[in-house]
Every structure is written in C-alpha cells, then in structure tokens.
Design an enzyme around this catalytic site. Sequence first.
Site, PDB file in Angstrom:
ATOM      1  CD  GLU A  49      -2.471  -1.936   1.139  1.00 54.55           C
ATOM      2  OE1 GLU A  49      -3.474  -2.527   0.690  1.00 54.55           O
ATOM      3  OE2 GLU A  49      -1.563  -2.520   1.748  1.00 54.55           O
ATOM      4  CB  THR A  50       1.361   4.104  -1.982  1.00 55.98           C
ATOM      5  OG1 THR A  50       2.428   3.254  -2.425  1.00 55.98           O
ATOM      6  CG2 THR A  50       1.866   5.534  -1.913  1.00 55.98           C
TER       7      THR A  50
END
Length: 292
Positions: A49-50
């Site tokens: 995830e970002t």
Amino acid sequence: MPQYRIITVDAFTEVPFKGNPAAVVAVPSNSPLDETTMQKIAAEMNISETAFIMPLMVQGPEEFQQARVFSLRWFTPTCEVKLCGHATLAAAHALKHELGSEREKIYFETASGQLLVYFGMVNDYSMNLPVDPPAPMPVTDDVKYIVECMFDEYKPTMQVEISPSLRYMVVYDPARSSDDVARLKPKLTPELVAAGKRENIIAVMVTSKSSTHDFCCRFFGPWCGIDEDPVTGSAYTVLGPFWQKRLGKKKFEAHQCSKRSGELYVQTEVTDSNDVSIHGHAVTVVSGVINI
C-alpha cells in the site's frame, strides 16, 4: 517539476525490514493529486500500500504540523482500497516523526469513515478502526475450491466466514496449528482468482490458535494485487470479533506469521462506536521526495 515528500515506513515492528512496509506521500492542500497520478505512484512504489495524506481545515507552510484532521487514501499497485490498517499506522508515524505534527492524536477522513490514531511515547500508536464481524459463508463449490487452494483439501469441520463490509474470507481449521499455518504454500492460480471474484471476496485470511499468542493468521489478496500481505491491520477488524466469539475475551495478542512477520495488540470493543483498537509500533526506513 513538482516534488512531494515521500516516506517509507515499516509498520507493526520496532526494527527495520520487519512488519509491513508502506509508502506515505505528503500532499499539500494547495497541490492535490488526482486519482490517476496516485495510482501511478502506488504502482511505481510496488509495495502492498501507498498512503496519501492531505491536511484539512488548515492551510499554509505549517499545515502538516498544525492540522489535526487529514484526508487519507490507500492504493495497492493495482487499485484503491477501502481500508488499510498498516498504512494508517505508517501515515501517523510519518506525521509525527518526519513531518513534525504537534498533535497528540490525529483524525483521518477515509472511505471507511473517520479513523482516530493516538500517538504513543516511543514510535508506538493506537488506532481505532471500524469493526467488521464475519458470519458463516455458504459453502459453494467455489468456496470449497478456494479452501483447497489454501490447505490442499476441504473438510466439513473447517469454519469459513465472510465479513460483510471488507469482504474478507476467514478460513479456520481447528485441527491445524500455528506452525501449519506458517508453513502453508497456497496455490494462487488464475482459477483461484476467478473463483474468488464469483464469490465477491477481496482476500482470504487463514487463522489458527497459537501457542505463543492468542491467535495467528496469514493474509492473501491476489484480488487486489497483493499475493500475501506481511502484516494487515484491517484484518483484525474481522479477526478480532471472530476470535472474541471463540476465546471469550476482548483483548488479544496476535501474530501474523508471514515471512516478514509482525506483532499486534488487538482490543475488540463492543460499544456503540463498534471500534477495534489496534496497537503497534513503526519505524522509518526511507525519507525523500518524489518527482511528479
């Protein structure tokens, strides 16, 4: 060329290269990013995830230090997700230790509602996430196939449940130990992905009791571009109530027994707010800028 601060944080660990990495992009309120650009950045980072954080209700050069409410969105390399616990923890850590937040707690406005994170003393944080209690799932041929891809077999004694909001499937075999779960080598085939899409699931979580913790789990999400997530905060919004029914307690120590592994303290609070409180540590690994 516009530049944005970007920080990579290992969440649910006290040391680098353990837990779950997340990238955190600091987006000034006067320079918002569009969804296409955020997805491109997440694909470039190519980790589970970002997170993208933007101050709300405060503007100016000190907005990251002064704001108490932030917009927060999470992207995998292939799509935006509704909830991500470890990247929320990472975002709080980046705000406190890299962006100079002066607050003791932070509110995040997200696709799952408003989330609250308290800052601890030494790189530790407590966050409240919305509970998502699972319920027994009808055992179709597709469900049996998904379980077989996890365990090499399906048995009627296995417990299979699904959470209504996140669509996380829980698979529990009372005959399997935490060591068995740690040794699993699931078959993440195109046929598995197709079966999961027909059942409208986002991920499969395999769980068991543990001799060293209250319970352990692993998280597989090829439906959202993540073959296996190392440590998954949102998983415990489902596993907290799942294990509360079986262990008769509200506070747990949990272990996600992936290769990187991670430790969490989970408290399931059955209150009007319907929150799961998750406690963990985080550590900065990389801090720099990204050119857009």
